[in-house]
Design a protein around this motif. Structure first.
Motif, PDB file in Angstrom:
ATOM      1  N   LYS A  28       0.853  -1.149  -0.130  1.00  0.00           N
ATOM      2  CA  LYS A  28      -0.101  -0.079   0.000  1.00  0.00           C
ATOM      3  C   LYS A  28       0.887   1.176   0.060  1.00  0.00           C
ATOM      4  O   LYS A  28       0.667   2.345  -0.769  1.00  0.00           O
ATOM      5  CB  LYS A  28      -0.983   0.064   1.225  1.00  0.00           C
ATOM      6  N   ALA A  29       1.955   1.125   0.735  1.00  0.00           N
ATOM      7  CA  ALA A  29       2.859   2.487   0.632  1.00  0.00           C
ATOM      8  C   ALA A  29       3.581   2.583  -0.679  1.00  0.00           C
ATOM      9  O   ALA A  29       3.610   3.847  -1.086  1.00  0.00           O
ATOM     10  CB  ALA A  29       3.664   2.239   1.872  1.00  0.00           C
ATOM     11  N   GLU A  31       2.364   1.597  -3.502  1.00  0.00           N
ATOM     12  CA  GLU A  31       0.993   1.995  -4.472  1.00  0.00           C
ATOM     13  C   GLU A  31       0.842   3.657  -4.205  1.00  0.00           C
ATOM     14  O   GLU A  31       0.599   4.629  -4.963  1.00  0.00           O
ATOM     15  CB  GLU A  31      -0.217   1.391  -3.931  1.00  0.00           C
ATOM     16  N   ASN A  32       0.992   4.300  -2.760  1.00  0.00           N
ATOM     17  CA  ASN A  32       0.778   5.684  -2.605  1.00  0.00           C
ATOM     18  C   ASN A  32       2.064   6.607  -2.739  1.00  0.00           C
ATOM     19  O   ASN A  32       1.873   7.638  -2.223  1.00  0.00           O
ATOM     20  CB  ASN A  32       0.125   5.873  -1.038  1.00  0.00           C
ATOM     21  N   GLY A  33       2.939   5.884  -3.171  1.00  0.00           N
ATOM     22  CA  GLY A  33       4.272   6.692  -3.468  1.00  0.00           C
ATOM     23  C   GLY A  33       4.966   6.951  -2.274  1.00  0.00           C
ATOM     24  O   GLY A  33       5.746   7.985  -2.043  1.00  0.00           O
ATOM     25  N   GLU A  34       4.785   6.535  -1.105  1.00  0.00           N
ATOM     26  CA  GLU A  34       5.400   6.580   0.057  1.00  0.00           C
ATOM     27  C   GLU A  34       6.513   5.730   0.516  1.00  0.00           C
ATOM     28  O   GLU A  34       6.981   5.643   1.664  1.00  0.00           O
ATOM     29  CB  GLU A  34       4.406   6.250   1.205  1.00  0.00           C
TER      30      GLU A  34
END
Length: 54
Positions: A28-29, A31-34
């Motif tokens: 998820k990170a 995917e979110n660019g984190e």
């Protein structure tokens, strides 16, 4: 319980299951660019090839 798969014998299904399970927060990170991926230069023998990946 058998041995965990390694990079030479893991299946695509097993990778996807890990991304949906124990590594869901990391996926998820990303995917979110984190999340940043660091390709270090401490790689004797093939450092020159690393730059072709970028």
């Amino acid at each position: 319980m058998g041995l965990a798969p390694n990079a030479t014998n893991i299946t695509v299904r097993q990778v996807l299951e890990k991304l949906d399970g124990e590594f869901a927060a990391t996926a998820k990170a990303v995917e979110n660019g984190e999340f940043a991926l660091w390709v270090g230069l401490n790689c004797p023998g093939f450092c020159g090839d690393v730059f072709y990946l970028i």
